[in-house]
Write an enzyme that holds these catalytic residues in place. Structure first.
Site, short mmCIF file in Angstrom:
data_model
loop_
_atom_site.label_atom_id
_atom_site.label_comp_id
_atom_site.label_asym_id
_atom_site.label_seq_id
_atom_site.Cartn_x
_atom_site.Cartn_y
_atom_site.Cartn_z
N ARG A 162 0.81 -1.22 0.00
CA ARG A 162 0.00 0.00 0.00
C ARG A 162 0.85 1.27 0.00
O ARG A 162 0.31 2.35 -0.24
CB ARG A 162 -0.94 0.01 1.22
CG ARG A 162 -2.06 -1.02 1.11
CD ARG A 162 -3.18 -0.74 2.11
NE ARG A 162 -4.25 -1.71 1.96
CZ ARG A 162 -4.35 -2.84 2.65
NH1 ARG A 162 -3.43 -3.12 3.58
NH2 ARG A 162 -5.36 -3.67 2.45
N ASP A 190 29.76 -0.86 -3.43
CA ASP A 190 29.64 0.01 -2.25
C ASP A 190 30.80 -0.32 -1.30
O ASP A 190 30.66 -0.31 -0.07
CB ASP A 190 28.30 -0.16 -1.54
CG ASP A 190 28.01 0.95 -0.52
OD1 ASP A 190 28.76 1.95 -0.51
OD2 ASP A 190 27.06 0.81 0.27
N LEU A 231 25.65 -0.82 9.95
CA LEU A 231 26.19 -1.28 8.67
C LEU A 231 26.76 -0.08 7.93
O LEU A 231 26.06 0.90 7.67
CB LEU A 231 25.08 -1.93 7.85
CG LEU A 231 25.42 -2.37 6.43
CD1 LEU A 231 26.52 -3.42 6.41
CD2 LEU A 231 24.17 -2.91 5.72
#
Length: 397
Positions: A237, A284, A318
């Site tokens: 949604r 990354d 992280l």
């Protein structure tokens, strides 16, 4: 002149095996059928990897010193990376000035034995604080024109948005891509301004809704930074930023292909949604990329440890990956299950197309001979840049 006979040639639309590849000077001059018993039999030749999101490798960071970029460039060919966008964390103007000088020097006098240095990717100061991840809160600021009463506590106080943009304006050729959050006040005007001056804009470190992300795309953003990471999850949604970029064919998405930042099942789903033609597999990678588990390094004065899955700040956040581009390719084939041709597309071809580098990223006659020779386990045996062997696993280069 170099002749490679017998290898599997990973072409844009197929694998040619056995293949014949002829290089004259810095260019590919012939691609054809080779001999089954040629000296390269059993090996694979793919386009040189292009990493559009890499902060460092083997203990070095793009912002560590004026030599950081050149040092990283010298290390990357051992991992098959032949071109890269040096990538930043949010940082002060002085650090950007230093980086600009390093990139301009590397581009004007490239080392023949190092990966090609491309204009930088700025994981910029214009990100949503709640989605900053390991980025330093004290280096964040709002785009120019944001109402004063919308200033976010903890954002930069020693410099302004105008200071950051002044460095970018003074060094246009050194800065290629800017990551920013489109929901920030005045962000859409900033996107339009950056695009008008030739910079690419990537949406990321953002809590944008579907509508806010779509507005950023309409303003000119054509890329998404490390899809799924540091953005709200897609729900049925509230699709949010993830839904917006998956749904729009104009946007190419970055995907950290280590199996930890994004689960392989989700990687497969994203690749199916976008098709390989719109996915850029990235590392990354931080300074811990290529280092052993347990290695330590600093990121903006904060301690980071290389763990088995990735690199983490001492508080458990992280921070980024330990990936190198050879492992990205291998993970795509072995972990995600794409074909070698699709893996080559996502590690070189899409990046070259997205950055407007028409002279590389594919194996085709007339293009630069930036190539990687892989064995059956997808380990780098040789890396060629401009037709010269700059790395060989046997130590000959």
């Amino acid at each position: 002149m170099l002749i490679f006979d017998g290898a599997h040639l990973v072409l844009p639309d197929r694998v040619l095996a056995p293949g014949l590849l002829v290089i004259d000077g810095d260019r590919i001059v012939e691609v054809g059928v080779g001999s089954a018993d040629g000296p390269m039999a059993g090996l694979w030749i793919v386009p040189g990897f292009i990493d559009v999101h890499v902060h460092g490798a083997l203990g070095h960071d793009t912002l560590e010193s004026p030599r950081g970029v050149a040092t990283i460039a010298a290390h990357l060919p051992r991992f098959g990376c032949t071109s890269f966008q040096p990538t930043t964390f949010a940082c002060p103007p002085a650090a950007l000035e230093m980086l600009a000088g390093a990139i301009e020097a590397a581009m004007s006098s490239p080392s023949p034995e190092a990966a090609r240095v491309l204009p930088a990717h700025l994981e910029s100061n214009f990100m949503a604080p709640d989605y900053r991840g390991a980025q330093p809160l004290t280096e964040l600021c709002l785009p120019p024109g944001a109402p004063a009463d919308m200033a976010t506590p903890g954002t930069a106080t020693s410099f302004t948005a105008e200071d950051i943009l002044g460095v970018i304006a003074a060094h246009r050729s050194a800065f290629g891509t800017v990551t920013l959050a489109p929901e920030l006040p005045s962000a859409l005007a900033l996107i339009r301004d950056l695009v008008s001056h030739g910079h690419g804009v990537s949406l990321g470190h953002s809590g944008a809704t579907l509508e806010e992300a779509r507005a950023g795309i309409e303003a000119g953003a054509r890329r998404a930074t490390h899809l799924f990471n540091r953005m709200p999850p897609l729900t049925h949604r509230a699709p949010g930023l993830v839904g917006a970029v998956l749904d729009d064919d104009r946007v190419a998405v970055e995907l950290v292909a280590d199996g930890f930042h994004v689960h392989p099942v989700v990687m497969r789903a994203a690749i199916r949604a976008k098709r390989p033609e719109r996915v850029m597999a990235i590392t990354d990678g931080l300074a811990g990329a290529g280092l052993a588990e347990g290695a330590r390094f600093e990121l903006g004065g904060r301690g980071v440890t290389v763990r088995s899955q990735a690199c983490f700040l001492d508080d458990g956040t992280l921070a980024g990956s330990r990936l190198t581009m050879d492992r990205v390719f291998a993970n795509l084939v072995e972990m995600v299950g794409v074909t070698p041709a699709e893996a080559a597309m996502m590690t070189a071809t899409v990046q070259a197309r997205t950055l407007g580098l028409g002279d590389r990223g594919r194996i085709a006659e007339g293009l630069l001979a930036d190539l990687v020779v892989l064995d059956a386990e997808w380990c780098v045996r040789q890396t060629l840049i401009g037709g010269a062997v700059v790395y060989a696993h046997d130590g000959s280069a």
